[in-house]
Design a protein around this motif. Structure first.
Motif, PDB file in Angstrom:
ATOM      1  N   GLY A   1       0.597  -0.984  -0.056  1.00 42.46           N
ATOM      2  CA  GLY A   1      -0.037  -0.248  -0.330  1.00 42.46           C
ATOM      3  C   GLY A   1       0.734   1.418  -0.522  1.00 42.46           C
ATOM      4  N   GLY A   2       0.421   2.480  -0.793  1.00 42.46           N
ATOM      5  CA  GLY A   2       1.266   3.376  -0.691  1.00 42.46           C
ATOM      6  C   GLY A   2       0.767   4.280   0.306  1.00 42.46           C
ATOM      7  N   GLY A   3      -0.817   4.451   1.465  1.00 39.37           N
ATOM      8  CA  GLY A   3      -1.229   5.380   1.859  1.00 39.37           C
ATOM      9  C   GLY A   3      -0.418   5.874   3.181  1.00 39.37           C
ATOM     10  N   TYR A   4      -0.787   6.303   4.005  1.00 39.53           N
ATOM     11  CA  TYR A   4      -0.527   7.083   5.452  1.00 39.53           C
ATOM     12  C   TYR A   4      -0.195   6.504   6.644  1.00 39.53           C
ATOM     13  N   ILE A   5      -0.114   4.261   6.457  1.00 40.00           N
ATOM     14  CA  ILE A   5       0.448   3.569   7.343  1.00 40.00           C
ATOM     15  C   ILE A   5       1.427   3.476   6.750  1.00 40.00           C
ATOM     16  N   ALA A   6       1.277   2.768   5.346  1.00 39.15           N
ATOM     17  CA  ALA A   6       2.723   3.145   4.613  1.00 39.15           C
ATOM     18  C   ALA A   6       4.092   4.272   4.610  1.00 39.15           C
ATOM     19  N   ALA A   7       3.385   5.124   4.391  1.00 39.41           N
ATOM     20  CA  ALA A   7       4.383   5.961   4.727  1.00 39.41           C
ATOM     21  C   ALA A   7       5.248   6.466   5.791  1.00 39.41           C
ATOM     22  N   GLU A   8       4.565   6.572   7.107  1.00 37.43           N
ATOM     23  CA  GLU A   8       5.100   6.838   7.991  1.00 37.43           C
ATOM     24  C   GLU A   8       5.602   5.188   8.609  1.00 37.43           C
ATOM     25  N   PHE A   9       4.323   4.238   8.878  1.00 36.72           N
ATOM     26  CA  PHE A   9       5.808   3.243   8.671  1.00 36.72           C
ATOM     27  C   PHE A   9       7.235   2.962   8.407  1.00 36.72           C
ATOM     28  N   SER A  10       7.046   2.962   7.155  1.00 35.27           N
ATOM     29  CA  SER A  10       8.392   3.195   6.613  1.00 35.27           C
ATOM     30  C   SER A  10       9.271   3.307   7.317  1.00 35.27           C
ATOM     31  N   HIS A  11       8.613   5.208   7.648  1.00 40.10           N
ATOM     32  CA  HIS A  11      10.289   6.035   7.900  1.00 40.10           C
ATOM     33  C   HIS A  11      10.601   5.312   9.227  1.00 40.10           C
ATOM     34  N   ILE A  12       9.409   5.101  10.519  1.00 37.05           N
ATOM     35  CA  ILE A  12       9.974   4.454  11.641  1.00 37.05           C
ATOM     36  C   ILE A  12      11.047   3.506  11.589  1.00 37.05           C
ATOM     37  N   ALA A  13      10.104   2.039  10.865  1.00 40.35           N
ATOM     38  CA  ALA A  13      11.417   1.066  10.370  1.00 40.35           C
ATOM     39  C   ALA A  13      11.910   1.625   9.929  1.00 40.35           C
TER      40      ALA A  13
ATOM     41  N   GLU B   1      12.664  12.442  -2.348  1.00 42.16           N
ATOM     42  CA  GLU B   1      14.390  12.208  -2.097  1.00 42.16           C
ATOM     43  C   GLU B   1      14.561  11.849  -0.435  1.00 42.16           C
ATOM     44  N   LYS B   2      13.661  11.987   0.547  1.00 44.64           N
ATOM     45  CA  LYS B   2      14.445  11.545   1.357  1.00 44.64           C
ATOM     46  C   LYS B   2      13.878   9.985   1.805  1.00 44.64           C
ATOM     47  N   TYR B   3      12.966   9.745   1.013  1.00 41.30           N
ATOM     48  CA  TYR B   3      12.451   8.456   1.035  1.00 41.30           C
ATOM     49  C   TYR B   3      13.767   7.090  -0.014  1.00 41.30           C
ATOM     50  N   GLU B   4      14.491   8.217  -0.956  1.00 42.11           N
ATOM     51  CA  GLU B   4      16.215   7.679  -1.054  1.00 42.11           C
ATOM     52  C   GLU B   4      16.746   8.064  -0.343  1.00 42.11           C
ATOM     53  N   GLU B   5      17.104   8.702   0.414  1.00 44.74           N
ATOM     54  CA  GLU B   5      18.041   8.923   1.368  1.00 44.74           C
ATOM     55  C   GLU B   5      18.124   8.304   2.754  1.00 44.74           C
ATOM     56  N   ILE B   6      16.948   7.969   2.951  1.00 46.75           N
ATOM     57  CA  ILE B   6      17.319   6.306   4.413  1.00 46.75           C
ATOM     58  C   ILE B   6      16.877   5.224   3.446  1.00 46.75           C
ATOM     59  N   GLY B   7      17.667   5.242   2.322  1.00 54.01           N
ATOM     60  CA  GLY B   7      16.839   3.572   1.720  1.00 54.01           C
ATOM     61  C   GLY B   7      15.794   2.780   1.675  1.00 54.01           C
ATOM     62  N   VAL B   8      15.125   3.455   2.090  1.00 56.43           N
ATOM     63  CA  VAL B   8      13.366   2.829   1.686  1.00 56.43           C
ATOM     64  C   VAL B   8      13.073   2.565  -0.107  1.00 56.43           C
ATOM     65  N   THR B   9      12.635   1.434  -0.267  1.00 52.69           N
ATOM     66  CA  THR B   9      12.796   1.229  -1.761  1.00 52.69           C
ATOM     67  C   THR B   9      10.890   1.136  -2.169  1.00 52.69           C
ATOM     68  N   LEU B  10      10.791   2.454  -3.177  1.00 52.15           N
ATOM     69  CA  LEU B  10       9.294   1.997  -3.605  1.00 52.15           C
ATOM     70  C   LEU B  10       9.391   1.086  -4.881  1.00 52.15           C
ATOM     71  N   HIS B  11       8.385   0.883  -5.165  1.00 55.05           N
ATOM     72  CA  HIS B  11       7.743   0.207  -6.478  1.00 55.05           C
ATOM     73  C   HIS B  11       6.752   0.439  -6.639  1.00 55.05           C
ATOM     74  N   THR B  12       6.130   2.110  -7.401  1.00 49.65           N
ATOM     75  CA  THR B  12       4.632   2.471  -7.953  1.00 49.65           C
ATOM     76  C   THR B  12       4.358   1.369  -8.650  1.00 49.65           C
ATOM     77  N   GLY B  13       2.187   1.430  -9.401  1.00 50.61           N
ATOM     78  CA  GLY B  13       2.523   0.361 -10.389  1.00 50.61           C
ATOM     79  C   GLY B  13       3.018  -1.245 -10.106  1.00 50.61           C
ATOM     80  N   THR B  14       2.532  -1.299  -8.766  1.00 44.95           N
ATOM     81  CA  THR B  14       3.006  -2.738  -8.662  1.00 44.95           C
ATOM     82  C   THR B  14       1.309  -3.270  -7.451  1.00 44.95           C
ATOM     83  N   GLU B  15       1.525  -4.338  -8.155  1.00 42.35           N
ATOM     84  CA  GLU B  15       0.146  -4.638  -7.290  1.00 42.35           C
ATOM     85  C   GLU B  15       0.329  -6.425  -6.206  1.00 42.35           C
TER      86      GLU B  15
END
Length: 448
Positions: free
Chosen positions: A172-184, A214-228
């Motif tokens: 998923g890519g909403g609030y939960i994914a955005a926030e939990f990814s930064h925490i983890a 850009e911050k996601y890239e900086e902290i090493g989170v890998t994002l795949h959009t258009g992915t089901e």
């Protein structure tokens, strides 16, 4: 024999508490029931415990950003101690909440409520009747309908992890994914986000979301959009996730897979049909007073009503609307103008009012102020690299139509713009206001 009350409230979160406490204070008899520990999503499984974890990860993140700027030494997250810090807030909530209800003269029940008539519900084999029933039971993770869905943990599971897995995949890519990814990620995990849409955080301005990436890239989170995600399989102590994207099928390995693909009310256990409560397109059929159109004894509030944004302040607002209508007859309607929304990433991203597409869609003429602000004092003082804003001001009236903020103080400064949007304040009025300096709010005049 059944027990009879003036009002039965199903749920014990923000909206439920608002209704129960205020109706009881007005001298009406009230009963509350919840099949989960008392407290609701925000206090136990959402906003508050999440922010407790962010308290630790943001402190560590700030210390790391200050390396070479007067702060030295390795900073790391001890997940178990951080979890105990969180539990220091969440663990006492259920007992405090139930005690508060009891001290207010509110009867408390534990168990899943289900309708057994238009004015009656059954809870753990006991029948409760009332003049009115208020549905305020919150929302649950949506069913994804994919093989292996049972291997997903939800927001509650993530916030209760005894240890931090090495590899985490968020679906998923909403609030939960955005926030939990930064925490983890800041706590040391390898994080991957699988989002079926074209971008994350679709409720926020796309330009600011792009800067945040850009911050996601900086902290090493890998994002795949258009992915089901198509399948989740357990392989020993790990999981294999099969997903399909533009480049075909792809396999991801993880030690934990988190459901971050949205939430909605779970109406099935309530047996709404037995209560004569109709649904329309999967939502409760409600009138403008948050009252069921098919059973006038029933009202709804918060996430269960699905009338406003799924946010805690909206739940409280809905609760007050329902209280007014229960006590004085139908006359109060919700006002969702100027509801702020924040994703507590690091830095946070926030919005209130209209975005560009919405303003154009309403035929409004406006000027737009937009800029990236890594050189502003408020950003540099935090040793942050990502910040910016976009503000829409109506031509002629100078009313603030919308504000979109990204940066160290976005979660607080958005409240000033919220006041402006909700109450029709102008750009000149904000510019004429003397804010404390140097603070995040002191940047506002430069955004107008």
């Amino acid at each position: 024999m059944s027990k009879t009350y003036d009002v039965i409230v199903i749920g014990s979160g923000t909206a439920a508490t608002t209704v129960a406490k205020r109706v009881s204070a007005a001298g009406r008899s009230v009963a509350v029931t919840d099949f989960r520990p008392y407290g609701g999503t925000c206090a136990l499984r959402g906003c508050d415990p999440k922010k407790m974890l962010i308290g630790g990860t943001s402190a560590a993140d700030h210390a790391r950003r200050m390396q070479g700027k007067g702060v030295e030494g390795d900073v790391r997250i001890d997940w178990h101690e951080l979890l105990e810090f969180k539990r220091g807030f969440t663990d006492p909530v259920p007992e405090k909440k139930e005690k508060s209800f009891s001290e207010s003269g509110i009867a408390t029940f534990h168990g899943q409520a289900r309708f057994v008539g238009p004015n009656a519900v059954e809870v753990d084999g006991e029948t409760l009747e009332a003049k009115h029933i208020v549905l305020a039971a919150g929302a649950e993770p949506m069913k994804l309908g994919i093989p292996g869905e049972e291997h997903l943990i939800d927001n509650k599971g993530f916030l209760e992890m005894e240890s931090l897995p090495r590899r985490i995949v968020l679906v998923g890519g909403g609030y939960i994914a955005a926030e939990f990814s930064h925490i983890a990620a800041r706590a040391g995990a390898e994080v991957t986000i699988l989002q079926h849409g074209e971008r994350m955080l679709k409720g926020f301005d796309p330009d600011l979301v792009g800067w945040l990436m850009e911050k996601y890239e900086e902290i090493g989170v890998t994002l795949h959009t258009g992915t089901e995600v198509k399948r989740i399989e357990k392989t020993g102590d790990a999981f294999r996730i099969t997903a399909a994207g533009d480049d075909g099928s792809e396999i991801f390995e993880a030690d934990l897979v988190v459901h971050a693909a949205g939430r909605k009310p779970d109406f099935e256990p309530l047996d709404l049909e037995a209560g004569g409560v109709e649904l329309r397109d999967g939502k409760l059929a409600l009138n403008e007073y948050l009252q069921s159109t098919s059973n006038r004894a029933v009202y709804a509030a918060g996430d269960t009503a699905q009338m406003g944004p799924p946010l805690t302040p909206v739940s409280n607002h809905d609760g007050n609307v329902v209280v007014a209508n229960l006590l004085e007859g139908n006359h109060s309607t919700p006002n969702y103008k100027g509801v702020p929304s924040v994703a507590f990433t690091l830095p946070s991203i926030a919005r209130v009012g209209l975005d560009e597409a919405e303003a154009h869609g309403q035929g409004l003429k406006f000027r737009m102020q937009c800029d990236r602000t890594p050189g502003w004092f408020s950003t540099r003082q935090q040793a942050e690299s990502v910040s910016g804003y976009k503000v829409l001001v109506e031509e002629g009236s100078e009313r603030i139509l919308g504000a979109h903020l990204l940066g160290p103080h976005a979660d607080e400064v958005i409240n000033v713009f919220t006041l402006a949007v909700r109450h029709g304040l102008t750009a000149d009025q904000l510019k004429d206001t003397m804010f404390a300096y140097p603070t995040g709010a002191s940047d506002i005049s430069s955004m107008l």
